[in-house]
Scaffold this active site. Structure first.
Site, PDB file in Angstrom:
ATOM      1  CB  CYS A   7      -0.999  -0.026   1.156  1.00  0.00           C
ATOM      2  SG  CYS A   7      -0.313   0.248   2.796  1.00  0.00           S
ATOM      3  NE  ARG A  13      -4.635   1.649   1.656  1.00  0.00           N
ATOM      4  CZ  ARG A  13      -4.528   2.358   0.545  1.00  0.00           C
ATOM      5  NH1 ARG A  13      -5.410   2.214  -0.424  1.00  0.00           N
ATOM      6  NH2 ARG A  13      -3.529   3.212   0.386  1.00  0.00           N
ATOM      7  CG  ASP A 123      -4.812   5.554   2.656  1.00  0.00           C
ATOM      8  OD1 ASP A 123      -4.945   5.118   3.822  1.00  0.00           O
ATOM      9  OD2 ASP A 123      -3.765   6.087   2.261  1.00  0.00           O
TER      10      ASP A 123
END
Length: 153
Positions: A7, A13, A123
């Site tokens: 990520c 994440r 996000d």
């Protein structure tokens, strides 16, 4: 089998996905290497976001010992599967790829749930704890499918 999740900063994440998959594989008694990385150096060396830690803890997943690191070209040779979270990561990872074989290892994590759709995992860093909960649910579903696939190999 070696799996890498990628990520942006490697504090939200991807460490959640790493923790979720590790737990699922452990419950299935399947040995595999699971790691995560990011593209932005501003969080390298940091522990996960406190909201990611809290969300993981809610589901008995401990990511407190994770330390953010940067994705690098060697990850293509060190991992069998590389899962990205969104379009920006796909574009970034292409810049690192040395050849077509490198990119054949890369896929959107949500393609495990919705094959070929390239859905993004948004996000959660910019929002509140509820965003982390939503991300967790998506990643939990994807990692459930992935863990079953790995267990069958």
């Amino acid at each position: 089998m070696k799996i890498l999740f990628v990520c942006t900063g490697n504090i939200c994440r991807s460490p959640l996905a790493e923790g979720i998959l590790r737990k699922k594989l452990q419950l299935l008694h399947v040995a595999a290497e699971v790691d995560s990385a990011g593209f932005e150096a501003f969080h390298a060396g940091d522990h996960p976001d406190s909201r990611a830690i809290a969300t993981g803890k809610k589901y008995d997943i401990d990511i407190t010992t994770h330390t953010a690191r940067l994705f690098n070209t060697l990850d293509f040779q060190n991992f069998d599967l590389i899962y990205i979270m969104d379009d920006s990561h796909y574009n970034r990872i292409k810049q690192f790829a040395r050849n077509k074989a490198d990119m054949e290892k890369v896929d959107y994590v949500m393609n495990l749930v919705h094959p070929g759709q390239n859905y993004n995992v948004e996000d959660p860093w910019y929002g509140d704890i509820n965003g982390f909960e939503e991300v967790f649910k998506k990643l939990d579903k994807a990692c459930g499918i992935l863990s079953e696939k790995i267990a069958l190999k």
